[in-house]
Design a protein around this motif. Structure first.
Motif: not given
Length: 900
Positions: A566-582
């Motif tokens: 789960i921790a590894i899966a959430f290491d990947e950023p979330f993309y909201l439009g053109s923005e990356r959110h960690k």
């Protein structure tokens, strides 16, 4: 033969026909009256069956509605207690929750009955009702749902729903120690409980009522009118003694007086889990109307036949005509009955049993039906009449049907709801079939209930499914876990709960909006499901909290592996439009049976372990340990004490002077907050500041400090004292809210303080988060005329380009660098580099933590602008600071030989 002889010879024949006619008339009227009596009994029994079925259906409707309210109040109680008092119902209402018209009031009342948060003004609620809620829940330790009847107050007649009857759903709220902490209230318009009336044909004079265990009316519908529920105002029936049994049906017949003088068939059904009874009444005039029509027809036929018999008794041809007329009239009645049934969607059939010589039933034949009944088979009525069931006995449905018809011929009655298999002749999913025996025939009624069953399934799904992510919800988990724990106990295997909280989700929700936050939650749920086995479960508790159920697990390592995935899966950023959110995930783990054998215990222990992860820095996992409970309890007690300290004004501000490094003259001071606890004395900032940061109280504490500093400066200013600037620390969380400039502007205006006398100290890390937004906030603060300083410079992430971008007025060298002065040459090199860079950017420099003369001399030689530390003065209260302001020069002038 003469005419007289003919008459004499045929006298017996002439007399026989009138006598035969009289006998036939007597038989006809006797049979008619007996048939009408039988028809009446059947009609009355059908009426009793109808109100009984309707009362059960209404009872199920009320039960589902009350269960939904039970679940809704339980969920709101958990969300309120889990939010630590931060939940805002008015905001939830604007987001679409509790916005349906049946919700009159949704509110949280504190232990004194004062509203903490609500969706509507509580003036719509009578004061004595609020007192009653508090008294009942204060006296009882039970957190069970309570239901009471009331009326919206007339104090606010212009408010929506004012003056309407309300049903109040309340639950006891408790603090961390289980003490009474207030009341959760949801008030529903009583008319909502009578909406079942709109979905069923009750007729013009039908009645429904929701009756409490004391006979009070919680919701009443009489015809098209919803009646007030207050006692004595429009009560539909005055005698409730018939409700002493759990269910039943009867004809009022003078035993129950109705306000509109109508006699009714009344059915009632007590709810299993709640102290209410569903009551349904149908007008006997409307229920017996088909019988009255049949009676009129039958009597008309009997009268007509009597006239024909008496008028034409001597003529055999007339007898034939009479028989033909009777057949015609009988066919007319059947056609009238069929036309009446064609107006419904139900299928009606008359099935005749075909018997062998030994009397056993060999087959069944369809002798009559209506068009909807034929339509269920996909044919016309004429095509269905005469069909024998044995001709289709090779089909599974008809084999079962023959068996059911045989059973109904034995019992006389059968009614059941049937889920039909694929390929059934009706092309339906669910039907309700009712069989009633009459002689050697069966009256069959088929009703399509597929839509109702689909609705029932949807309600069951909605109760157990999170509407945003499609995951199982808290209610599902509470139903599932006890069974899973029981199976684990029998199989003697372990079960793991992973309590997951998303790190940084609140920032996304606050800055990007709830719509974007919802996208993140949906993406997070997909990531969680992707790392689990097919038999494991992901549950969304609410907000950004999830629970993973691993069943079974062999040992700790299995749960730890899943947590790592789960921790590894959430290491990947979330993309909201053109923005990356960690984002990250903080995970607490509890194991059955080691950490508990009950649902609530396991959830609580997993939550405690997750909270320990949050406190320790987030982004990892931890197993529950008993000693964690004491640590978390102490921390939560400290949080609660902080809340009380803010409410009781236990904080005070001390001031540490800053002086010109060369002249020693007082040029500024730093405001520092201290906590004077009534029992524990002075609490060190290192103990309460981190807790205030993690709990979100730091913003409120920061506002208190700004207010106290401006108030103190106003007092000094009113005494005619020449003021020097005061610097105030702003935390990263407070700065991240984006309203620091508004708080400052309000305080400066209220106390009439020149903005040039205020400086704001912000750490490097606070400015690094979302730099464009940071630039906007810093510009807004600077626009007030307030100076900006970088606090603890050298320990964060600032670079030369970033300092240029933020255009700060000055920076403060962290005490860690100041302490190295005189100890190592490298320490002096670092300070010189910071001074050179700051001066090149036009920034002034303050050295913090100056504790020795040697450190001061080196800083003077390096051309540092200002110094601050214990060598000049410790932080002192405002009274002592006043004397230092009068003194002005706080260190000796530099010796000429000191320059280097």
């Amino acid at each position: 033969m003469s005419r007289a002889d003919f008459l004499k010879a045929n006298l017996r024949l002439i007399l026989a026909w009138p006598l035969l006619g009289l006998v036939l008339c007597a038989v006809l009227w006797t049979a008619t009256l007996l048939q009408l009596e039988a028809e009446k009994k059947v009609a009355q029994q059908q009426a009793l069956d109808s109100v009984s079925s309707l009362s059960k259906a209404y009872g199920q409707y009320l039960l589902r509605t009350l269960e939904q309210m039970d679940q809704l109040t339980l969920q709101l109680k958990y969300e309120w207690e889990n939010s630590r008092g931060q939940l805002r119902l008015d905001q939830l209402k604007t987001q679409g929750m509790y916005a349906l018209p049946q919700f009159a009031i949704v509110a949280i009342l504190d232990r004194k009955g004062h509203p903490v948060t609500a969706t509507a003004p509580l003036q719509r609620l009578r004061v004595n009702e609020r007192s009653d809620f508090l008294l009942r829940h204060w006296r009882s330790n039970s957190s069970a749902l309570r239901i009471a009847l009331g009326r919206a107050s007339a104090a606010a007649p212009s408010a929506p729903g004012a003056g309407e009857s309300l049903v109040h759903f309340t639950r006891r709220l408790e603090d961390e120690d289980g003490n009474f902490d207030g009341v959760l209230l949801i008030s529903i318009h009583s008319s909502y409980f009578s909406e079942f009336y709109n979905s069923v044909n009750f007729g013009k004079f039908g009645m429904s009522a929701m009756v409490g265990e004391e006979g009070e009316l919680f919701s009443t519908r009489l015809g098209s009118r919803v009646l007030p529920t207050q006692s004595g105002q429009g009560t539909p029936f005055l005698d409730t003694s018939f409700l002493e049994t759990e269910s039943g049906a009867l004809h009022s017949g003078g035993r129950i007086a109705f306000s509109d003088k109508q006699n009714r068939y009344v059915g009632w059904q007590a709810l299993k889990a709640y102290p209410f009874t569903a009551v349904v009444g149908l007008s006997d005039g409307e229920m017996l109307h088909p019988y009255e029509e049949t009676r009129t027809i039958y009597l008309g036929i009997a009268l007509a036949v009597t006239v024909l018999l008496l008028a034409f008794a001597a003529v055999a041809t007339v007898l034939s005509l009479r028989l033909a007329w009777r057949h015609h009239q009988s066919e007319g009645v059947r056609n009238a009955y069929r036309m009446a049934t064609e107006g419904t969607s139900d299928g009606f059939y008359i099935i005749a049993a075909l018997r062998g010589t030994d009397g056993s039933i060999l087959d069944f034949e369809i002798v009559d039906c209506n068009e909807p009944g034929a339509g269920y088979f996909g044919v016309r009525r004429e095509q269905l009449l005469g069909m024998r069931l044995q001709s289709r006995a090779h089909e599974p449905y008809f084999r079962d049907l023959i068996h059911n018809y045989r059973a109904a011929m034995q019992s006389g009655f059968s009614e059941e709801e049937i889920e039909l298999p694929e390929g059934n002749p009706f092309k339906l999913r669910w039907i309700r079939r009712r069989l009633v025996r009459s002689g050697d025939r069966l009256a069959v009624t088929l009703q399509d209930i597929s839509t109702a069953k689909e609705h029932e399934r949807d309600l069951r799904r909605l109760a157990n499914e999170d509407g945003l992510t499609g995951l199982p919800n808290r209610y599902w988990l509470q139903q599932f876990l006890p069974g899973a724990l029981g199976r684990a106990a029998i199989a003697r295997h372990m079960l793991a709960l992973l309590f997951i909280d998303l790190d940084g989700f609140k920032d996304i929700n606050d800055t990007q909006g709830h719509a974007e936050g919802d996208k993140v939650l949906r993406a997070a749920s997909l990531r969680l499901k992707a790392v689990l086995r097919p038999g494991d479960h992901v549950v969304r508790l609410g907000g950004d909290e999830f629970v993973v159920v691993l069943d079974p697990v062999e040992d700790d390592s299995r749960a730890e592996q899943v947590a790592q995935r789960i921790a590894i899966a959430f290491d990947e950023p979330f993309y909201l439009g053109s923005e990356r959110h960690k984002m990250g995930a903080s995970i607490g783990i509890s194991l059955y049976p080691r950490d508990g054998a009950e649902t609530e215990v396991l959830l609580k222990n997993a939550d405690i372990a997750m909270y320990a992860v949050k406190v320790a820095g987030k982004g990892h996992h931890r197993f529950f340990q008993p000693e964690l409970f004491e640590t978390i309890r102490n921390r939560r007690e400290l949080e609660q004490s902080l809340v009380a300290a803010l409410e009781q004004d236990q904080f005070l501000v001390v001031y540490q002077p800053r002086v010109d490094a060369m002249s020693g003259q007082l040029c500024s001071m730093e405001a520092l907050v201290r906590w004077q606890h009534p029992q524990h004395g002075m609490v060190p900032p290192l103990e309460f500041i981190p807790v205030a940061e993690s709990s979100g109280l730091i913003s409120q504490l920061g506002e208190v400090v700004i207010e106290k500093v401006c108030l103190q400066m106003a007092r000094w200013q009113s005494s005619g004292l020449e003021l020097v600037p005061v610097s105030i620390n702003v935390s990263a969380r407070q700065f991240g809210r984006g309203d620091v400039h508004q708080v400052l502007a309000s305080a400066l205006t209220r106390h009439r303080i020149d903005a040039r006398l205020i400086e704001v100290e912000i750490t490097e890390s606070a400015m690094m988060d979302e730099q464009n937004r940071a630039v906007e906030q810093l510009s807004a603060i600077r626009a007030l005329g307030v100076r900006l300083l970088v606090d603890d410079f050298g320990t964060g992430y600032s670079s030369l380009s970033q300092l240029q971008k933020f255009a700060m007025d000055g920076l403060k060298i962290d005490r860690a660098f100041t302490m190295e002065l005189g100890r190592s040459e490298q320490g002096e090199v670092f300070v010189r580099a910071i001074l050179s860079m700051a001066h090149a950017l036009g920034m002034s420099v303050v050295a913090e933590g100056v504790e020795t003369r040697e450190q001061l001399d080196i800083l003077r030689a390096l051309q540092c602008n200002e110094v601050q530390g214990y060598f000049i003065s410790r932080p002192v209260p405002a009274e002592q600071m006043l004397s230092l302001m009068h003194q002005r020069f706080l260190i000796p002038l530099p010796a000429p030989a000191l320059a280097r």
